[in-house]
Design a protein around this motif. Structure first.
Motif, short mmCIF file in Angstrom:
data_model
loop_
_atom_site.label_atom_id
_atom_site.label_comp_id
_atom_site.label_asym_id
_atom_site.label_seq_id
_atom_site.Cartn_x
_atom_site.Cartn_y
_atom_site.Cartn_z
N GLU B 44 0.59 -1.34 -0.56
CA GLU B 44 0.01 0.30 -0.08
C GLU B 44 0.87 1.08 -0.22
O GLU B 44 0.53 1.96 -0.63
CB GLU B 44 -1.10 -0.31 1.11
CG GLU B 44 -2.15 -1.13 1.28
CD GLU B 44 -3.69 -0.55 -0.08
OE1 GLU B 44 -3.14 0.36 -0.64
OE2 GLU B 44 -4.19 -1.61 -0.20
N GLY B 46 3.99 1.55 -1.00
CA GLY B 46 5.32 1.35 -1.25
C GLY B 46 4.84 2.02 -2.58
O GLY B 46 5.68 1.88 -3.44
N SER B 47 3.75 1.73 -3.00
CA SER B 47 3.30 2.08 -4.28
C SER B 47 3.62 3.43 -4.78
O SER B 47 4.01 3.43 -5.98
CB SER B 47 2.02 1.88 -4.58
OG SER B 47 0.74 2.20 -3.80
N CYS B 48 3.70 4.23 -3.77
CA CYS B 48 3.94 6.03 -4.58
C CYS B 48 5.44 5.99 -3.96
O CYS B 48 5.77 7.22 -4.41
CB CYS B 48 2.60 6.38 -3.38
SG CYS B 48 1.48 6.59 -4.23
N HIS B 49 5.48 5.48 -2.55
CA HIS B 49 7.54 5.88 -2.65
C HIS B 49 7.94 4.88 -1.37
O HIS B 49 6.85 3.77 -1.48
CB HIS B 49 6.83 7.46 -1.18
CG HIS B 49 6.19 7.13 0.18
ND1 HIS B 49 6.62 6.19 1.35
CD2 HIS B 49 4.67 7.35 0.01
CE1 HIS B 49 5.43 5.71 1.89
NE2 HIS B 49 4.54 7.21 1.61
N LEU B 50 9.33 4.82 -1.16
CA LEU B 50 9.75 3.87 -0.45
C LEU B 50 8.81 3.38 0.68
O LEU B 50 8.60 4.55 1.36
CB LEU B 50 11.51 4.31 -0.23
CG LEU B 50 12.31 3.50 0.59
CD1 LEU B 50 12.54 2.23 -0.34
CD2 LEU B 50 12.78 4.19 1.77
N ALA B 77 -3.77 9.61 0.31
CA ALA B 77 -3.33 8.04 0.38
C ALA B 77 -5.20 7.45 1.48
O ALA B 77 -3.95 6.71 2.45
CB ALA B 77 -2.31 8.47 0.83
N LEU B 79 -7.02 4.86 2.83
CA LEU B 79 -6.70 3.37 2.51
C LEU B 79 -8.69 3.43 3.43
O LEU B 79 -8.91 3.28 3.68
CB LEU B 79 -6.57 2.80 3.62
CG LEU B 79 -4.67 2.80 3.20
CD1 LEU B 79 -3.49 2.74 4.62
CD2 LEU B 79 -4.23 2.04 1.86
N ARG B 141 13.00 10.77 -1.13
CA ARG B 141 13.48 9.96 -1.42
C ARG B 141 14.72 9.26 -1.42
O ARG B 141 15.56 9.39 -1.85
CB ARG B 141 13.60 10.21 -2.73
CG ARG B 141 12.40 11.29 -3.39
CD ARG B 141 12.08 11.87 -5.16
NE ARG B 141 12.24 10.08 -5.71
CZ ARG B 141 13.37 10.70 -7.17
NH1 ARG B 141 13.23 11.91 -7.41
NH2 ARG B 141 13.82 9.16 -7.44
#
Lengths: 132, 169
Positions: B44, B46-50, B77, B79, B141
């Motif tokens: 969930e 990790g699909s947009c960031h580390l 974001a 959920l 990042r």
């Protein structure tokens, strides 16, 4: 005989293995919620529509993250993380999970347009995306 | 001087480094940080960031973050509630209890980049290599420079700043 069996099994297996099953199911739900016929052309136009956020920032559109070529990877506007291609022709794993589609449509409509999309709009998007 | 303990271990010998790695893997280490492991969290978030290691922030920070996902640093974001609770439970259980992972005033901060530990480790890195570097853009990042960030490895030996190279202070 093996070929016949494969043919017979084909339609049963297809909905789970391709995006069509999940999309068809969602379109059915959207119709039940009052949407009319779905249009890929309308979905394509909405996909490119730029909307200025309420706080007056840069106009937003779907391609800002997904890119203009849906068969190529996109890039998250803020984090820079690569986004896998949305086009099922380039990425067969896409659009296959109903809950994932709904989750992203909710999040991304709210971020891009500042509101939830209607059942009609969501159906038009999916009708457009499935042809890519 | 911000070289961390893993760099020192490398200097002493590969055996120590391996030992440190094993300790991290087993979760017994007080040093370093364990990589994110919960499949739902990784999928969930990790699909947009580390999928940031949960041990980089205290539980208070995670609770605040997971309580405001509809405006997650300007992004939505959200959920579903079941997923949100499950992820929060994982983050709380694996959160940091170290003072260094709070803010300068001892407060629980929302950003890893605002923790004392982070600021201490990155205080000598010039802006031109990060914010003004188009291939990096932001300290958030981690994986732009820390090649093994997804494995919980942030030691200096693994740093490669795009357009610059190794970082050695």
């Amino acid at each position: 005989m093996a070929a016949l069996l494969a043919l017979a099994a084909g339609p049963l297996v297809a909905p789970a293995a391709s995006p069509d099953g999940a999309i068809d199911q969602l379109l059915e739900q959207y119709r039940a919620a009052g949407a009319g016929d779905f249009s890929a052309a309308r979905g394509a136009a909405a996909w490119r529509q730029r909307v200025t956020p309420a706080d007056g920032g840069e106009p937003r559109h779907c391609g800002a993250c997904h890119g203009d070529d849906l068969r190529a990877p996109g890039r998250h506007l803020r984090t820079g993380k690569s986004i896998e291609p949305l086009a099922p022709s380039a990425n067969p794993a896409r659009l296959g999970e109903l809950r994932q589609i709904e989750k992203w449509l909710l999040r991304n409509c709210k971020w891009t347009w500042g509101r939830e999309c209607t059942a009609q709009e969501k159906g038009d998007f999916l009708q457009f995306l499935r042809t890519q | 001087m911000t070289a961390n303990r893993f760099s020192a271990a490398t200097a002493i010998g590969a055996g120590l480094l391996v030992a440190a790695g094993l300790a991290i893997g087993s979760g017994a280490a007080e040093r370093g940080v364990r990589a994110a492991s919960d499949p739902l969290y990784v999928a969930e978030c990790g699909s947009c960031h580390l999928a940031y290691p949960p041990g980089l922030l205290p539980a208070q920070s995670w609770r605040a973050l997971l309580g405001g996902l509809d405006d997650h640093f300007g992004d939505n974001a959200e959920l579903d509630e079941i997923g949100r609770r499950q992820i929060l439970a994982y983050l709380e259980e694996n959160a940091s209890r170290r003072k260094r992972d709070f803010g300068a005033g001892g407060d629980a901060v929302l950003r890893i980049t605002a923790t004392r530990h982070f600021r201490h480790e990155h205080d000598e890195i010039p802006v031109r290599l990060v914010a003004d570097n188009p291939e990096v853009g932001s300290f958030s990042r981690c994986d732009a420079c820390h090649a093994d960030a997804d494995r919980g490895r942030f030691d200096e030996d693994t740093v490669r700043i795009p357009g610059h190279g190794r970082w050695d202070d």
